[in-house]
Scaffold this active site. Sequence first.
Site, PDB file in Angstrom:
ATOM      1  N   SER A   1       2.081   6.576  -1.062  1.00 28.01           N
ATOM      2  CA  SER A   1       0.752   6.827  -1.443  1.00 28.01           C
ATOM      3  C   SER A   1      -0.136   5.831  -1.118  1.00 28.01           C
ATOM      4  CB  SER A   1       0.411   6.071  -3.270  1.00 28.01           C
ATOM      5  OG  SER A   1       0.619   5.441  -3.261  1.00 28.01           O
TER       6      SER A   1
ATOM      7  N   LYS B   1       0.000  -1.469  -4.556  1.00 28.29           N
ATOM      8  CA  LYS B   1      -1.379  -0.698  -4.317  1.00 28.29           C
ATOM      9  C   LYS B   1      -1.932  -1.583  -4.278  1.00 28.29           C
ATOM     10  CE  LYS B   1      -0.962   3.814  -5.688  1.00 28.29           C
ATOM     11  NZ  LYS B   1       0.553   3.780  -5.859  1.00 28.29           N
TER      12      LYS B   1
END
Length: 233
Positions: A154, A192
């Site tokens: 991701s 993230k």
Amino acid sequence: MLTRKQYELLRFINERLKESGVPPSFDEMKDALDLRSKSGIHRLITALEERGFIRRLPNRARAIEVIKLPEVAGNGGGRRGFTPSVIEGNLGKVRPSGGGVVDDAERPVAVPVMGRIAAGTPIEALQTRSHTISVPPDMLGSGEHYALEVRGDSMVEAGILDGDMALIQRNETAETGDIVVALIDDEEATLKRFRRRGASIALEPANTAYEVRILPPNRVQIQGKLIGIYRKY
């Protein structure tokens, strides 16, 4: 995300433009990157142009313009983007010094590997120290550090790949734009980009195949900020 050769070529072109105002020839680029043919340079140039890092000006020989460079995070982390400082696996080893003494300030630092971190669907972060990796001290700066093995894709557009070791500086706070280790609901950890959206926290991936997660602050605990990547080739 750039490959190693793409980044080396982009840096070489940019440095030559700064020095002389003229981009290097294809032969010079081939020699600088130690490639056997100019066809490899053509492929690299095309890839850099497609990714928006350079522009070839029409009807002009050797006319290449550098539009942007990957942003490199310092100890404070990138604010708009992040291209990690990448350490090859063998750079943590002490180089032979011909019998000389290695200065303490140059000795590799043993950083504990604390488990895995998800760059994808959050997974549980292992909190047991498994082994250590050797990292050049100038990569770390001040504070306490640890490493986590990246699992998932991701964050690939930020140059963070599955299997990389994420070097983390322990910190309980973050600024918008930092790439962080976020613990969600005291159970799941994920890597993230951190942003504030009103009263909420957004955890953003760097891959369009994944969705941004919007969470209330009481569900998110910052456990550290990314400062670099350790990668074996």
